[in-house]
Design a protein around this motif. Structure first.
Motif, PDB file in Angstrom:
ATOM      1  N   THR A 138      54.637  43.893  41.115  1.00 58.10           N
ATOM      2  CA  THR A 138      54.591  44.087  42.560  1.00 58.10           C
ATOM      3  C   THR A 138      53.159  44.347  43.002  1.00 58.10           C
ATOM      4  OG1 THR A 138      54.926  46.476  42.415  1.00 58.10           O
ATOM      5  CG2 THR A 138      56.904  45.084  42.516  1.00 58.10           C
ATOM      6  N   PRO A 139      52.826  44.043  44.262  1.00 57.39           N
ATOM      7  CA  PRO A 139      51.494  44.367  44.765  1.00 57.39           C
ATOM      8  C   PRO A 139      51.179  45.855  44.636  1.00 57.39           C
ATOM      9  CG  PRO A 139      52.584  42.845  46.258  1.00 57.39           C
ATOM     10  CD  PRO A 139      53.608  43.259  45.235  1.00 57.39           C
ATOM     11  N   GLU A 140      52.190  46.713  44.793  1.00 60.89           N
ATOM     12  CA  GLU A 140      51.961  48.161  44.671  1.00 60.89           C
ATOM     13  C   GLU A 140      51.521  48.527  43.254  1.00 60.89           C
ATOM     14  OE1 GLU A 140      54.677  47.306  48.017  1.00 60.89           O
ATOM     15  OE2 GLU A 140      54.658  46.733  45.902  1.00 60.89           O
ATOM     16  N   THR A 141      52.163  47.924  42.257  1.00 64.19           N
ATOM     17  CA  THR A 141      51.805  48.190  40.862  1.00 64.19           C
ATOM     18  C   THR A 141      50.387  47.719  40.575  1.00 64.19           C
ATOM     19  OG1 THR A 141      54.100  47.996  40.131  1.00 64.19           O
ATOM     20  CG2 THR A 141      52.398  47.694  38.463  1.00 64.19           C
ATOM     21  N   LEU A 142      50.033  46.553  41.111  1.00 63.96           N
ATOM     22  CA  LEU A 142      48.692  46.018  40.880  1.00 63.96           C
ATOM     23  C   LEU A 142      47.634  46.908  41.534  1.00 63.96           C
ATOM     24  CD1 LEU A 142      47.437  43.639  39.412  1.00 63.96           C
ATOM     25  CD2 LEU A 142      47.455  42.371  41.555  1.00 63.96           C
ATOM     26  N   GLU A 143      47.923  47.420  42.717  1.00 63.83           N
ATOM     27  CA  GLU A 143      46.998  48.331  43.383  1.00 63.83           C
ATOM     28  C   GLU A 143      46.812  49.615  42.570  1.00 63.83           C
ATOM     29  OE1 GLU A 143      48.736  48.854  47.201  1.00 63.83           O
ATOM     30  OE2 GLU A 143      47.754  47.102  48.084  1.00 63.83           O
ATOM     31  N   GLU A 144      47.910  50.120  42.002  1.00 61.20           N
ATOM     32  CA  GLU A 144      47.826  51.320  41.156  1.00 61.20           C
ATOM     33  C   GLU A 144      46.936  51.073  39.941  1.00 61.20           C
ATOM     34  OE1 GLU A 144      51.743  52.541  40.087  1.00 61.20           O
ATOM     35  OE2 GLU A 144      52.366  52.980  42.160  1.00 61.20           O
ATOM     36  N   ARG A 145      47.114  49.917  39.313  1.00 59.37           N
ATOM     37  CA  ARG A 145      46.282  49.578  38.153  1.00 59.37           C
ATOM     38  C   ARG A 145      44.815  49.504  38.536  1.00 59.37           C
ATOM     39  NH1 ARG A 145      49.715  44.716  35.123  1.00 59.37           N
ATOM     40  NH2 ARG A 145      51.564  45.987  34.593  1.00 59.37           N
ATOM     41  N   LEU A 146      44.552  48.933  39.721  1.00 56.77           N
ATOM     42  CA  LEU A 146      43.173  48.816  40.196  1.00 56.77           C
ATOM     43  C   LEU A 146      42.561  50.192  40.416  1.00 56.77           C
ATOM     44  CD1 LEU A 146      40.905  46.882  41.155  1.00 56.77           C
ATOM     45  CD2 LEU A 146      41.886  47.045  43.448  1.00 56.77           C
ATOM     46  N   LEU A 147      43.295  51.085  41.094  1.00 54.42           N
ATOM     47  CA  LEU A 147      42.799  52.436  41.388  1.00 54.42           C
ATOM     48  C   LEU A 147      42.617  53.266  40.126  1.00 54.42           C
ATOM     49  CD1 LEU A 147      44.952  53.195  44.570  1.00 54.42           C
ATOM     50  CD2 LEU A 147      42.471  52.847  44.481  1.00 54.42           C
ATOM     51  N   GLU A 148      43.414  52.977  39.098  1.00 51.91           N
ATOM     52  CA  GLU A 148      43.296  53.702  37.830  1.00 51.91           C
ATOM     53  C   GLU A 148      42.168  53.159  36.953  1.00 51.91           C
ATOM     54  OE1 GLU A 148      47.158  53.254  36.151  1.00 51.91           O
ATOM     55  OE2 GLU A 148      48.099  54.721  37.498  1.00 51.91           O
ATOM     56  N   GLY A 149      41.458  52.141  37.439  1.00 52.32           N
ATOM     57  CA  GLY A 149      40.339  51.576  36.688  1.00 52.32           C
ATOM     58  C   GLY A 149      40.751  50.678  35.548  1.00 52.32           C
ATOM     59  N   LYS A 150      41.992  50.144  35.603  1.00 49.81           N
ATOM     60  CA  LYS A 150      42.491  49.305  34.519  1.00 49.81           C
ATOM     61  C   LYS A 150      42.156  47.831  34.697  1.00 49.81           C
ATOM     62  CE  LYS A 150      46.382  52.310  33.303  1.00 49.81           C
ATOM     63  NZ  LYS A 150      47.863  52.399  33.159  1.00 49.81           N
ATOM     64  N   ILE A 151      41.565  47.479  35.855  1.00 44.71           N
ATOM     65  CA  ILE A 151      41.245  46.074  36.116  1.00 44.71           C
ATOM     66  C   ILE A 151      39.734  45.863  36.199  1.00 44.71           C
ATOM     67  CG2 ILE A 151      41.564  44.128  37.699  1.00 44.71           C
ATOM     68  CD1 ILE A 151      44.220  45.353  38.536  1.00 44.71           C
ATOM     69  N   TYR A 152      39.073  46.643  37.081  1.00 44.30           N
ATOM     70  CA  TYR A 152      37.631  46.520  37.255  1.00 44.30           C
ATOM     71  C   TYR A 152      36.963  47.865  37.059  1.00 44.30           C
ATOM     72  CZ  TYR A 152      38.613  41.971  39.429  1.00 44.30           C
ATOM     73  OH  TYR A 152      39.045  40.703  39.671  1.00 44.30           O
ATOM     74  N   ALA A 153      35.650  47.825  36.894  1.00 43.30           N
ATOM     75  CA  ALA A 153      34.863  49.053  36.778  1.00 43.30           C
ATOM     76  C   ALA A 153      34.955  49.837  38.090  1.00 43.30           C
ATOM     77  CB  ALA A 153      33.414  48.712  36.456  1.00 43.30           C
ATOM     78  N   PRO A 154      34.777  51.164  38.037  1.00 42.40           N
ATOM     79  CA  PRO A 154      34.917  52.008  39.238  1.00 42.40           C
ATOM     80  C   PRO A 154      34.094  51.561  40.434  1.00 42.40           C
ATOM     81  CG  PRO A 154      34.778  53.360  37.266  1.00 42.40           C
ATOM     82  CD  PRO A 154      34.522  51.962  36.823  1.00 42.40           C
ATOM     83  N   ASP A 155      32.896  51.009  40.201  1.00 38.33           N
ATOM     84  CA  ASP A 155      32.040  50.621  41.319  1.00 38.33           C
ATOM     85  C   ASP A 155      32.542  49.378  42.052  1.00 38.33           C
ATOM     86  OD1 ASP A 155      31.495  49.142  39.016  1.00 38.33           O
ATOM     87  OD2 ASP A 155      29.478  48.625  39.699  1.00 38.33           O
ATOM     88  N   LYS A 156      33.532  48.674  41.473  1.00 40.32           N
ATOM     89  CA  LYS A 156      34.061  47.468  42.109  1.00 40.32           C
ATOM     90  C   LYS A 156      35.420  47.690  42.772  1.00 40.32           C
ATOM     91  CE  LYS A 156      31.782  44.020  39.171  1.00 40.32           C
ATOM     92  NZ  LYS A 156      32.013  42.840  38.290  1.00 40.32           N
ATOM     93  N   ILE A 157      36.005  48.868  42.586  1.00 41.55           N
ATOM     94  CA  ILE A 157      37.366  49.099  43.058  1.00 41.55           C
ATOM     95  C   ILE A 157      37.466  49.049  44.578  1.00 41.55           C
ATOM     96  CG2 ILE A 157      39.230  50.802  43.200  1.00 41.55           C
ATOM     97  CD1 ILE A 157      38.456  51.701  40.382  1.00 41.55           C
ATOM     98  N   GLU A 158      36.616  49.781  45.259  1.00 40.77           N
ATOM     99  CA  GLU A 158      36.689  49.857  46.724  1.00 40.77           C
ATOM    100  C   GLU A 158      36.462  48.496  47.360  1.00 40.77           C
ATOM    101  OE1 GLU A 158      37.660  51.734  50.120  1.00 40.77           O
ATOM    102  OE2 GLU A 158      37.611  52.651  48.127  1.00 40.77           O
TER     103      GLU A 158
END
Length: 380
Positions: free
Chosen positions: A189-209
Protein backbone atom coordinates in the motif's frame (compact mmCIF):
# COMPACT_ATOMS: atom_id res chain seq x y z
CA UNK A 1 37.26 -17.49 -18.59
CA UNK A 2 35.88 -16.10 -21.87
CA UNK A 3 37.05 -12.61 -22.75
CA UNK A 4 34.48 -10.23 -24.20
CA UNK A 5 36.44 -9.95 -27.44
CA UNK A 6 36.08 -13.71 -27.98
CA UNK A 7 32.28 -13.62 -27.89
CA UNK A 8 30.30 -12.96 -31.09
CA UNK A 9 27.74 -10.19 -31.13
CA UNK A 10 25.07 -12.50 -32.58
CA UNK A 11 23.53 -14.33 -29.59
CA UNK A 12 22.46 -17.21 -31.86
CA UNK A 13 26.02 -18.13 -32.79
CA UNK A 14 27.81 -21.08 -31.18
CA UNK A 15 30.27 -20.16 -28.39
CA UNK A 16 33.29 -22.41 -28.16
CA UNK A 17 35.61 -22.86 -25.20
CA UNK A 18 38.36 -25.43 -24.85
CA UNK A 19 36.67 -28.82 -24.37
CA UNK A 20 33.20 -27.15 -24.18
CA UNK A 21 30.73 -26.26 -26.92
CA UNK A 22 27.38 -24.62 -26.23
CA UNK A 23 24.76 -24.61 -28.94
CA UNK A 24 22.87 -21.50 -27.82
CA UNK A 25 20.07 -22.01 -30.35
CA UNK A 26 18.73 -25.12 -28.60
CA UNK A 27 16.96 -23.48 -25.67
CA UNK A 28 16.34 -19.91 -24.62
CA UNK A 29 16.34 -19.24 -20.91
CA UNK A 30 13.11 -18.35 -19.14
CA UNK A 31 12.64 -14.80 -17.90
CA UNK A 32 10.77 -13.91 -14.72
CA UNK A 33 10.26 -10.22 -13.90
CA UNK A 34 9.44 -8.84 -10.45
CA UNK A 35 7.63 -5.54 -11.04
CA UNK A 36 6.43 -2.84 -8.64
CA UNK A 37 5.03 0.66 -8.50
CA UNK A 38 8.14 2.38 -7.09
CA UNK A 39 11.53 1.86 -5.44
CA UNK A 40 11.30 0.24 -2.03
CA UNK A 41 8.30 -2.06 -2.54
CA UNK A 42 10.50 -5.14 -2.10
CA UNK A 43 11.19 -6.41 -5.63
CA UNK A 44 14.88 -7.15 -5.06
CA UNK A 45 14.20 -8.67 -1.63
CA UNK A 46 11.59 -11.00 -3.11
CA UNK A 47 13.87 -11.97 -5.99
CA UNK A 48 16.65 -12.88 -3.55
CA UNK A 49 14.20 -14.78 -1.36
CA UNK A 50 13.13 -16.84 -4.39
CA UNK A 51 16.81 -17.40 -5.21
CA UNK A 52 17.52 -18.84 -1.75
CA UNK A 53 14.49 -21.11 -1.98
CA UNK A 54 15.57 -22.50 -5.35
CA UNK A 55 19.16 -22.92 -4.16
CA UNK A 56 17.89 -25.16 -1.35
CA UNK A 57 16.17 -27.22 -4.05
CA UNK A 58 19.50 -27.79 -5.74
CA UNK A 59 19.30 -25.16 -8.49
CA UNK A 60 22.65 -23.63 -9.52
CA UNK A 61 22.19 -19.88 -8.94
CA UNK A 62 24.39 -16.80 -9.23
CA UNK A 63 23.79 -13.10 -8.73
CA UNK A 64 24.65 -11.38 -11.98
CA UNK A 65 23.99 -7.90 -10.60
CA UNK A 66 22.66 -6.74 -7.24
CA UNK A 67 21.93 -3.09 -6.33
CA UNK A 68 21.38 -2.87 -2.56
CA UNK A 69 21.42 0.96 -2.32
CA UNK A 70 22.74 0.44 1.19
CA UNK A 71 19.52 -1.18 2.43
CA UNK A 72 20.50 -3.46 5.30
CA UNK A 73 17.70 -5.98 4.75
CA UNK A 74 18.63 -6.35 1.07
CA UNK A 75 22.33 -6.74 1.86
CA UNK A 76 21.54 -9.45 4.42
CA UNK A 77 19.20 -11.29 2.05
CA UNK A 78 21.92 -11.43 -0.62
CA UNK A 79 24.36 -13.24 1.66
CA UNK A 80 24.90 -16.90 0.86
CA UNK A 81 24.36 -16.53 -2.89
CA UNK A 82 27.31 -16.63 -5.29
CA UNK A 83 28.03 -13.27 -6.95
CA UNK A 84 29.67 -13.00 -10.37
CA UNK A 85 32.30 -10.22 -10.11
CA UNK A 86 31.42 -7.01 -11.90
CA UNK A 87 33.29 -5.70 -14.89
CA UNK A 88 35.46 -2.67 -14.02
CA UNK A 89 35.69 0.25 -16.44
CA UNK A 90 37.87 3.35 -16.02
CA UNK A 91 36.04 6.57 -16.89
CA UNK A 92 38.23 9.62 -16.37
CA UNK A 93 39.69 9.25 -12.90
CA UNK A 94 36.85 7.02 -11.66
CA UNK A 95 36.66 3.26 -11.74
CA UNK A 96 33.05 2.30 -12.49
CA UNK A 97 31.46 -1.15 -12.57
CA UNK A 98 28.81 -2.91 -14.61
CA UNK A 99 27.38 -6.40 -14.80
CA UNK A 100 29.72 -8.74 -16.66
CA UNK A 101 27.26 -10.59 -18.90
CA UNK A 102 30.04 -12.54 -20.59
CA UNK A 103 31.31 -13.76 -17.21
CA UNK A 104 27.78 -14.87 -16.29
CA UNK A 105 27.56 -16.82 -19.55
CA UNK A 106 30.99 -18.38 -18.97
CA UNK A 107 29.94 -19.44 -15.45
CA UNK A 108 26.77 -20.89 -17.05
CA UNK A 109 24.49 -21.31 -14.02
CA UNK A 110 20.93 -22.52 -14.29
CA UNK A 111 19.62 -19.18 -13.00
CA UNK A 112 21.03 -15.64 -12.83
CA UNK A 113 19.54 -12.87 -10.68
CA UNK A 114 19.78 -9.42 -12.31
CA UNK A 115 18.60 -6.26 -10.56
CA UNK A 116 17.29 -3.03 -12.19
CA UNK A 117 16.48 -4.20 -15.70
CA UNK A 118 16.04 -0.64 -17.07
CA UNK A 119 19.55 0.48 -16.10
CA UNK A 120 21.64 2.28 -18.73
CA UNK A 121 25.17 0.91 -18.96
CA UNK A 122 28.33 3.00 -18.78
CA UNK A 123 29.16 4.66 -22.14
CA UNK A 124 31.53 2.41 -24.03
CA UNK A 125 29.98 -0.81 -22.77
CA UNK A 126 29.36 -3.60 -25.28
CA UNK A 127 25.62 -3.01 -24.93
CA UNK A 128 23.80 0.20 -24.10
CA UNK A 129 21.15 -1.21 -21.74
CA UNK A 130 21.06 -3.87 -19.05
CA UNK A 131 17.99 -5.51 -20.58
CA UNK A 132 20.19 -6.19 -23.64
CA UNK A 133 22.69 -7.94 -21.36
CA UNK A 134 19.81 -10.00 -19.99
CA UNK A 135 18.68 -10.95 -23.52
CA UNK A 136 22.22 -12.19 -24.23
CA UNK A 137 22.16 -14.30 -21.06
CA UNK A 138 18.72 -15.69 -21.93
CA UNK A 139 19.89 -16.59 -25.43
CA UNK A 140 22.75 -18.48 -23.81
CA UNK A 141 20.18 -20.84 -22.27
CA UNK A 142 20.33 -19.37 -18.76
CA UNK A 143 17.16 -18.51 -16.84
CA UNK A 144 16.97 -14.96 -15.46
CA UNK A 145 15.08 -13.31 -12.61
CA UNK A 146 15.05 -9.51 -12.92
CA UNK A 147 13.41 -6.46 -11.31
CA UNK A 148 11.62 -3.48 -12.85
CA UNK A 149 9.54 -0.48 -11.78
CA UNK A 150 6.34 0.25 -13.71
CA UNK A 151 7.47 3.77 -14.67
CA UNK A 152 10.31 2.34 -16.75
CA UNK A 153 8.01 0.74 -19.36
CA UNK A 154 8.29 2.67 -22.63
CA UNK A 155 4.57 2.98 -23.47
CA UNK A 156 3.76 4.29 -19.98
CA UNK A 157 6.44 6.98 -20.01
CA UNK A 158 4.20 9.91 -21.01
CA UNK A 159 1.46 8.82 -18.61
CA UNK A 160 3.91 8.55 -15.70
CA UNK A 161 5.26 12.00 -16.55
CA UNK A 162 1.73 13.46 -16.40
CA UNK A 163 1.04 11.73 -13.07
CA UNK A 164 4.30 12.52 -11.28
CA UNK A 165 5.80 15.41 -13.22
CA UNK A 166 8.95 13.28 -13.61
CA UNK A 167 10.26 12.22 -17.03
CA UNK A 168 11.88 8.82 -16.58
CA UNK A 169 15.01 8.56 -18.73
CA UNK A 170 15.75 4.87 -18.30
CA UNK A 171 13.16 2.79 -20.14
CA UNK A 172 12.67 -0.72 -21.50
CA UNK A 173 10.63 -1.64 -24.59
CA UNK A 174 7.18 -3.07 -23.95
CA UNK A 175 8.22 -6.27 -25.72
CA UNK A 176 10.52 -7.17 -22.81
CA UNK A 177 7.51 -7.45 -20.54
CA UNK A 178 5.39 -9.11 -23.22
CA UNK A 179 8.05 -11.75 -23.93
CA UNK A 180 8.67 -12.55 -20.26
CA UNK A 181 7.64 -16.05 -19.21
CA UNK A 182 6.30 -14.78 -15.87
CA UNK A 183 5.59 -11.35 -14.37
CA UNK A 184 5.13 -11.03 -10.61
CA UNK A 185 3.76 -7.80 -9.13
CA UNK A 186 5.21 -6.90 -5.74
CA UNK A 187 2.43 -4.88 -4.17
CA UNK A 188 2.34 -2.81 -1.00
CA UNK A 189 0.00 0.00 0.00
CA UNK A 190 1.12 3.62 -0.44
CA UNK A 191 0.93 3.97 3.37
CA UNK A 192 3.38 1.09 3.86
CA UNK A 193 5.76 2.55 1.29
CA UNK A 194 5.65 5.94 3.01
CA UNK A 195 6.45 4.26 6.34
CA UNK A 196 9.45 2.51 4.80
CA UNK A 197 10.64 5.81 3.36
CA UNK A 198 10.33 7.64 6.71
CA UNK A 199 12.15 4.79 8.48
CA UNK A 200 15.12 5.26 6.13
CA UNK A 201 14.66 1.87 4.47
CA UNK A 202 14.56 3.26 0.92
CA UNK A 203 16.75 6.38 0.71
CA UNK A 204 19.32 8.12 2.88
CA UNK A 205 17.87 10.56 5.47
CA UNK A 206 18.84 13.64 3.45
CA UNK A 207 16.65 12.48 0.53
CA UNK A 208 13.51 11.56 2.47
CA UNK A 209 11.83 14.97 2.65
CA UNK A 210 12.50 15.74 -1.01
CA UNK A 211 11.10 12.34 -2.05
CA UNK A 212 7.89 12.87 -0.07
CA UNK A 213 7.32 16.20 -1.80
CA UNK A 214 7.97 14.82 -5.28
CA UNK A 215 7.78 11.25 -6.56
CA UNK A 216 6.52 9.72 -3.31
CA UNK A 217 3.44 11.89 -2.93
CA UNK A 218 0.44 9.80 -1.86
CA UNK A 219 -1.58 10.56 -5.02
CA UNK A 220 1.38 9.58 -7.20
CA UNK A 221 1.82 6.27 -5.42
CA UNK A 222 -1.89 5.45 -5.70
CA UNK A 223 -1.83 6.06 -9.47
CA UNK A 224 1.42 4.12 -9.97
CA UNK A 225 0.10 1.21 -7.93
CA UNK A 226 -2.99 1.03 -10.14
CA UNK A 227 -0.77 1.09 -13.23
CA UNK A 228 1.32 -1.81 -11.95
CA UNK A 229 -1.69 -3.92 -11.04
CA UNK A 230 -3.41 -3.19 -14.36
CA UNK A 231 -0.29 -4.02 -16.37
CA UNK A 232 0.00 -7.44 -14.81
CA UNK A 233 -3.76 -8.04 -15.10
CA UNK A 234 -3.56 -7.23 -18.82
CA UNK A 235 -0.66 -9.65 -19.16
CA UNK A 236 -2.67 -12.42 -17.48
CA UNK A 237 -5.67 -11.67 -19.70
CA UNK A 238 -3.59 -11.75 -22.89
CA UNK A 239 -2.00 -15.05 -21.89
CA UNK A 240 -5.39 -16.58 -21.16
CA UNK A 241 -6.75 -15.38 -24.50
CA UNK A 242 -4.10 -17.41 -26.32
CA UNK A 243 -5.34 -20.65 -24.75
CA UNK A 244 -7.87 -22.33 -27.02
CA UNK A 245 -11.29 -22.51 -25.45
CA UNK A 246 -10.24 -20.43 -22.44
CA UNK A 247 -11.69 -17.10 -21.38
CA UNK A 248 -10.32 -14.74 -18.76
CA UNK A 249 -11.75 -11.24 -19.16
CA UNK A 250 -10.46 -9.43 -16.11
CA UNK A 251 -11.48 -5.95 -17.29
CA UNK A 252 -15.03 -4.96 -18.25
CA UNK A 253 -15.57 -3.87 -21.86
CA UNK A 254 -18.88 -2.49 -23.14
CA UNK A 255 -20.21 -2.92 -26.69
CA UNK A 256 -23.26 -1.01 -27.95
CA UNK A 257 -24.95 -2.41 -31.05
CA UNK A 258 -26.34 0.44 -33.15
CA UNK A 259 -28.50 0.30 -36.27
CA UNK A 260 -30.39 2.68 -38.55
CA UNK A 261 -33.22 2.83 -36.01
CA UNK A 262 -33.55 6.12 -34.07
CA UNK A 263 -33.22 4.32 -30.71
CA UNK A 264 -29.48 3.82 -31.38
CA UNK A 265 -28.68 7.19 -29.78
CA UNK A 266 -30.52 6.15 -26.64
CA UNK A 267 -28.59 2.88 -26.59
CA UNK A 268 -25.30 4.74 -26.92
CA UNK A 269 -26.15 7.02 -23.99
CA UNK A 270 -27.05 4.00 -21.87
CA UNK A 271 -23.84 2.25 -22.91
CA UNK A 272 -21.87 5.40 -22.10
CA UNK A 273 -23.30 5.43 -18.57
CA UNK A 274 -22.58 1.72 -18.07
CA UNK A 275 -18.98 2.12 -19.23
CA UNK A 276 -18.58 5.12 -16.91
CA UNK A 277 -19.93 3.20 -13.90
CA UNK A 278 -17.61 0.29 -14.64
CA UNK A 279 -14.63 2.44 -15.62
CA UNK A 280 -14.61 0.35 -18.81
CA UNK A 281 -13.72 1.10 -22.44
CA UNK A 282 -16.69 1.67 -24.74
CA UNK A 283 -17.17 0.24 -28.23
CA UNK A 284 -20.03 0.79 -30.68
CA UNK A 285 -20.75 -1.51 -33.60
CA UNK A 286 -22.73 -0.93 -36.78
CA UNK A 287 -23.24 -3.99 -38.98
CA UNK A 288 -23.82 -3.12 -42.65
CA UNK A 289 -25.62 -5.40 -45.07
CA UNK A 290 -23.23 -5.68 -48.06
CA UNK A 291 -26.20 -6.17 -50.42
CA UNK A 292 -27.96 -2.94 -49.43
CA UNK A 293 -26.98 0.71 -49.77
CA UNK A 294 -27.83 3.14 -46.99
CA UNK A 295 -30.08 6.07 -47.77
CA UNK A 296 -28.78 9.57 -47.18
CA UNK A 297 -30.76 9.93 -43.94
CA UNK A 298 -29.52 6.54 -42.71
CA UNK A 299 -25.91 7.49 -43.48
CA UNK A 300 -26.32 10.74 -41.56
CA UNK A 301 -27.83 8.81 -38.65
CA UNK A 302 -24.86 6.41 -38.51
CA UNK A 303 -22.46 9.39 -38.62
CA UNK A 304 -24.35 10.94 -35.70
CA UNK A 305 -23.96 7.69 -33.76
CA UNK A 306 -20.22 7.66 -34.49
CA UNK A 307 -19.82 11.26 -33.24
CA UNK A 308 -21.75 10.47 -30.05
CA UNK A 309 -19.60 7.41 -29.48
CA UNK A 310 -16.47 9.55 -29.81
CA UNK A 311 -17.89 12.04 -27.30
CA UNK A 312 -17.94 9.13 -24.82
CA UNK A 313 -14.29 8.42 -25.78
CA UNK A 314 -15.44 5.20 -27.43
CA UNK A 315 -14.27 3.30 -30.50
CA UNK A 316 -16.78 3.09 -33.37
CA UNK A 317 -16.61 -0.07 -35.48
CA UNK A 318 -18.24 -0.78 -38.86
CA UNK A 319 -18.31 -4.27 -40.35
CA UNK A 320 -20.10 -5.82 -43.29
CA UNK A 321 -22.00 -9.04 -42.77
CA UNK A 322 -25.42 -10.38 -43.72
CA UNK A 323 -25.51 -12.30 -40.45
CA UNK A 324 -25.85 -9.64 -37.75
CA UNK A 325 -25.63 -12.07 -34.82
CA UNK A 326 -22.40 -13.61 -36.16
CA UNK A 327 -20.89 -10.18 -36.78
CA UNK A 328 -21.65 -9.09 -33.20
CA UNK A 329 -20.34 -12.38 -31.81
CA UNK A 330 -17.09 -12.13 -33.81
CA UNK A 331 -16.45 -8.55 -32.66
CA UNK A 332 -17.28 -9.44 -29.04
CA UNK A 333 -14.75 -12.25 -29.09
CA UNK A 334 -12.06 -10.19 -30.85
CA UNK A 335 -12.34 -7.27 -28.39
CA UNK A 336 -13.05 -9.49 -25.36
CA UNK A 337 -16.36 -7.75 -24.64
CA UNK A 338 -18.06 -8.46 -21.30
CA UNK A 339 -21.21 -6.28 -21.63
CA UNK A 340 -23.40 -5.88 -24.73
CA UNK A 341 -26.12 -3.24 -25.03
CA UNK A 342 -28.83 -3.86 -27.64
CA UNK A 343 -32.34 -2.59 -28.23
CA UNK A 344 -35.39 -4.82 -28.06
CA UNK A 345 -36.29 -6.37 -31.38
CA UNK A 346 -37.96 -4.24 -34.03
CA UNK A 347 -39.04 -7.35 -35.96
CA UNK A 348 -42.59 -8.62 -36.25
CA UNK A 349 -43.75 -11.53 -34.10
CA UNK A 350 -44.04 -13.69 -37.23
CA UNK A 351 -40.38 -13.06 -38.15
CA UNK A 352 -39.29 -13.79 -34.59
CA UNK A 353 -41.14 -17.11 -34.65
CA UNK A 354 -39.50 -18.09 -37.93
CA UNK A 355 -35.94 -16.90 -37.34
CA UNK A 356 -35.62 -16.32 -33.60
CA UNK A 357 -34.56 -13.04 -32.04
CA UNK A 358 -31.10 -11.49 -32.17
CA UNK A 359 -30.95 -11.82 -28.38
CA UNK A 360 -31.55 -15.57 -28.53
CA UNK A 361 -28.84 -15.99 -31.17
CA UNK A 362 -26.33 -14.00 -29.08
CA UNK A 363 -27.12 -15.97 -25.93
CA UNK A 364 -26.39 -19.19 -27.82
CA UNK A 365 -23.14 -17.96 -29.38
CA UNK A 366 -21.59 -15.96 -26.50
CA UNK A 367 -20.63 -17.25 -23.07
CA UNK A 368 -19.74 -15.12 -20.03
CA UNK A 369 -21.14 -11.97 -21.67
CA UNK A 370 -23.96 -9.95 -20.07
CA UNK A 371 -26.70 -8.68 -22.41
CA UNK A 372 -28.50 -5.41 -21.65
CA UNK A 373 -31.75 -5.27 -23.64
CA UNK A 374 -33.01 -1.72 -23.61
CA UNK A 375 -36.75 -1.17 -24.12
CA UNK A 376 -37.54 1.65 -26.53
CA UNK A 377 -40.41 2.83 -28.62
CA UNK A 378 -40.51 1.05 -31.94
CA UNK A 379 -40.08 3.18 -35.00
CA UNK A 380 -43.14 3.55 -37.17
Amino acid sequence: MIHSSELPNDPNEVYIQPNRTYDRTRRRGKHKIFIGMAPGVGKTFKMLEEGHRLKLEGIDIVIGLLETHGRKETVAKGEGLEIVPRKEMLRGEKMLTEMDAEAVIARHPQLALVDELAHTNIPGSLREKRYQDVELILNAGIDVFSTLNIQHIESLNDLVARITGVVVRERVPDRILEEADEVIVIDVTPETLEERLLEGKIYAPDKIEQSLKNFFQRRHLIALRELALREVADSVEDDAATLKGQSCNIHERVLVCVSTYPNSLQLLRRGGRISSYMNAPLYALFVENPDRFLTKSESLHVETCEKLCQEFNGLFLRVQNQNIAKAISDVAQEYRITQIVIGESQQSRWTLLLRGSLTQQLVRSLKHVDLHIIATEKSR
